[in-house]
Design an enzyme around this catalytic site. Structure first.
Site, mmCIF file in Angstrom:
data_model
loop_
_atom_site.group_PDB
_atom_site.id
_atom_site.type_symbol
_atom_site.label_atom_id
_atom_site.label_comp_id
_atom_site.label_asym_id
_atom_site.label_seq_id
_atom_site.Cartn_x
_atom_site.Cartn_y
_atom_site.Cartn_z
ATOM 1 N N ASP A 184 0.858 -1.151 -0.167
ATOM 2 C CA ASP A 184 0.053 -0.083 -0.028
ATOM 3 C C ASP A 184 0.932 1.232 0.043
ATOM 4 O O ASP A 184 1.984 1.478 0.706
ATOM 5 C CB ASP A 184 -0.861 -0.134 1.285
ATOM 6 C CG ASP A 184 -1.919 1.053 1.344
ATOM 7 O OD1 ASP A 184 -2.660 0.904 0.392
ATOM 8 O OD2 ASP A 184 -2.016 2.072 2.092
ATOM 9 N N GLU A 203 1.774 -0.277 -5.202
ATOM 10 C CA GLU A 203 0.802 0.881 -5.287
ATOM 11 C C GLU A 203 1.843 2.178 -5.641
ATOM 12 O O GLU A 203 2.041 2.639 -4.651
ATOM 13 C CB GLU A 203 -0.207 1.002 -4.275
ATOM 14 C CG GLU A 203 -1.346 2.120 -4.700
ATOM 15 C CD GLU A 203 -2.173 2.715 -3.618
ATOM 16 O OE1 GLU A 203 -3.377 2.991 -3.889
ATOM 17 O OE2 GLU A 203 -1.683 2.626 -2.298
HETATM 18 C C1 NOJ Z 1 -4.752 3.133 -0.701
HETATM 19 C C2 NOJ Z 1 -5.855 2.176 -0.619
HETATM 20 O O1 NOJ Z 1 -5.807 1.593 -1.710
HETATM 21 C C3 NOJ Z 1 -6.724 3.039 -0.014
HETATM 22 O O2 NOJ Z 1 -8.049 2.325 -0.218
HETATM 23 C C4 NOJ Z 1 -6.701 3.567 1.213
HETATM 24 O O3 NOJ Z 1 -7.688 4.393 1.733
HETATM 25 C C5 NOJ Z 1 -5.215 4.222 1.465
HETATM 26 N N1 NOJ Z 1 -4.265 3.449 0.836
HETATM 27 C C6 NOJ Z 1 -4.817 4.594 2.966
HETATM 28 O O4 NOJ Z 1 -4.307 3.011 3.232
#
Ligand code: NOJ
Length: 560
Positions: free
Chosen positions: A205, A248
């Site tokens: 993440d 990500e």
């Molecule tokens: C990215 C995630 O995809 C999202 O859903 C989340 O709110 C944020 N990171 C914070 O963890």
């Protein structure tokens, strides 16, 4: 194709399926999806051809950010099951040839995590330096707020200890301080723990935020954050040689490339194994909005090749808003006008909280073309649960929850998701044209013309054509008057046994004749991969491949 190498680097032609255990299937009848429910539905994923499950956060959490706010990195949310159930899932998935990866959310914790509770209890807490504190917020405190509807600063004042803490996301998600070696050790332990329980890697993440340590005051920032990511990756691979990190990273291509690492000069990744192709995804929507393949073609021409053992991860939708943050304001306005004209469909000023089929007014031809593209474009395709049956969104729900509704298994009111009273579900089942009576797995399994059958054909074909995942790709000139066609070719490089696949995708509601020129294929016969009954196409002696396409038509033509 060297088959043992292909098996070692399994992610290069994987089919990744992302799901939230909570909304997928309820196995114990309490209204909440759980690991047992997922295990009971594993054959759906197997028949679909999924080779890797990505589980969204399943850890204990107050659930203020759908599980991305964690209070125990070593646990399973009791509503979803136990770590025993997780191991059973990994075991069952393995039996069907599927690996399991999970979200690794270590940029931040929940504000209710015992570490943070301790850290904020006193400046002398042993956990104080696990988070990022400052006496005064910096001048740019409001810059880069991710959820502008709820937050106006990245820094929150803590009354008791009279300092501000950093939270890149919501204020209830304080950022961990990875400049602190204890935090880095703990993150490694978390990775080691889940790897030991059988996970084959992680979707990481918010990677750029995780590595960002410049905001740390009075502490030594990481000398080179990429060295840290490389260390983490090396640790993971020591524990499990086949494990992957799917990151990500929503940045322009050149910046994203840095996250693959490749310190050896390009051959192998030593940081992330795969990065999502956010740029290609956004340009694809611009192409759809304009009925012009050029924006996507241009992105693909600019997209750098990842290291040989790495890959881009391609996707159409995910659990967040469809972010359009990398388009210009004018381009974003075009996509908004085409696919989300109502303010209620838009979120954070940058994205759409919708699923694909309603955005395309349910036009089956267009929806099929988009998913054909997902499997034909070079990259590892990532499918978000429900896409395979064409689920829609529920705009009555808050923000991003619009696209996180219960999976639709059968036409009943509970959608086959659960037998419990629907008021106990994590959220309501979609109603109306995209409700379970119209969109569900059970009906589509039996229907050869369904979207689900189309998905299966695409997955099957993608797995049978390794040149898509492994080959070199070239964006082709689609020929005069065929601007709306994306033409690309993938060539597996081995002389004598090589394959070439020419993929054609038409973005407009019209008839067109695509006519790319392929001189070295002059006179070669191409077979239609998606429709073996179709007449083979012969490339002209002048090398021109002439293929008529209908509105939103798509074809995969293969020379082998
Ligand atoms: C990215 C995630 O995809 C999202 O859903 C989340 O709110 C944020 N990171 C914070 O963890």
């Amino acid at each position: 194709m060297n088959l043992s190498r292909a098996a070692d680097l399994w992610w290069k032609n994987a089919v990744v399926y992302c799901l939230d255990v909570e909304t997928f299937a309820d196995g114990n009848g309490d209204g909440c999806g759980d690991l047992r429910g997922l295990i009971q539905h594993i054959d759906h994923l197997d028949r679909l051809g999924v080779t890797c499950l990505w589980l969204m956060p399943f850890y204990p959490s107050p659930d203020r950010d759908d599980g991305y706010d964690i209070t125990d990195f070593y646990g399973v949310d009791p509503r979803l099951g136990t770590s025993g159930d997780l191991v059973e899932l990994v075991r069952t998935a393995r039996d069907r040839g599927m690996r399991v990866i999970a979200d690794l959310v270590v940029n931040h914790t929940s504000a209710q995590h015992p570490w943070f509770l301790d850290a904020r209890s006193s400046r002398d807490s042993r956990y104080r330096d696990w988070y990022v504190w400052r006496d005064e917020p910096p001048a740019d405190a409001a810059e880069g707020v991710v959820f502008p509807d709820q937050e106006s600063s990245l820094w929150e004042y803590d009354k008791k200890t009279k300092q501000y803490y950093l939270h890149q996301f919501y204020k209830h998600q304080p950022d961990l301080n990875v400049a602190n070696p204890e935090v880095r050790d703990e993150i490694a332990r978390i990775i080691g723990y889940w790897t030991q329980l059988g996970l084959s890697g992680f979707r990481v993440d918010a990677v750029p935020f995780l590595l960002e340590t410049e905001r740390v005051q009075d502490t030594v920032a990481l000398p080179d954050p990429h060295d840290y990511l490389a260390d983490l990756s090396a640790f993971l691979r020591r524990r499990n040689g086949e494990a992957v990190l799917l990151g990500e990273v929503n940045l322009p291509y050149p910046d994203t490339m840095a996250f693959f690492g490749a310190r050896d000069g390009g051959g192998s990744t030593d940081e992330l194994t795969m990065c999502f192709d956010f740029i290609g995804m956004q340009q694809m929507y611009l192409s759809l909005a304009r009925a012009d393949a050029e924006p996507l073609a241009d992105a693909l021409r600019q997209r750098p090749d990842p290291p040989e053992d790495g890959h881009w991860a391609t996707f159409v939708r995910n659990h967040d808003e469809l972010t359009l943050d990398k388009l210009t304001d004018a381009q974003r306005a075009e996509v908004f006008a085409a696919f989300g004209p109502d303010e209620d469909m838009q979120v954070y000023g940058r994205g759409l909280r919708r699923r694909l089929p309603p955005m395309l007014d349910g036009d089956a031809r267009r929806i099929r073309m988009v998913y054909s593209l997902l499997f034909a474009l070079p990259g590892t395709p990532v499918v978000f649960y429900g896409e395979e049956i064409g689920m829609g969104e529920n705009l009555a729900l808050d923000g991003r929850f619009a696209v996180r509704t219960p999976m639709q298994w059968s036409p009943e009111p509970g959608a086959g998701f659960s037998t419990a009273d629907p008021s106990t579900f994590p959220g309501p089942v979609v109603e109306g044209a995209y409700g379970p009576e119209h969109v569900n797995v059970r009906d589509q399994v039996r229907d050869h013309d369904s979207l689900l059958s189309w998905f299966r054909l695409l997955v099957d074909s993608y797995r049978a054509c390794p040149e898509l995942a492994w080959g070199a790709y070239t964006v082709l000139d689609p020929g005069p008057d065929a601007r709306a066609v994306l033409a690309h070719r993938c060539d597996s490089g081995e002389p004598g046994v090589g394959c070439t696949l020419i993929a054609l995708h038409h973005f407009a509601d019209a008839d067109v004749e695509a006519a790319p020129v392929l001189p070295e294929l002059a006179g070669v016969t191409l077979t239609d991969v998606l429709d073996p009954a179709a007449e083979p196409v012969v490339v002209g002696d002048d090398g021109r491949l002439t293929v008529p396409l209908g509105p939103y038509g798509c074809r995969w033509l293969r020379a082998s």
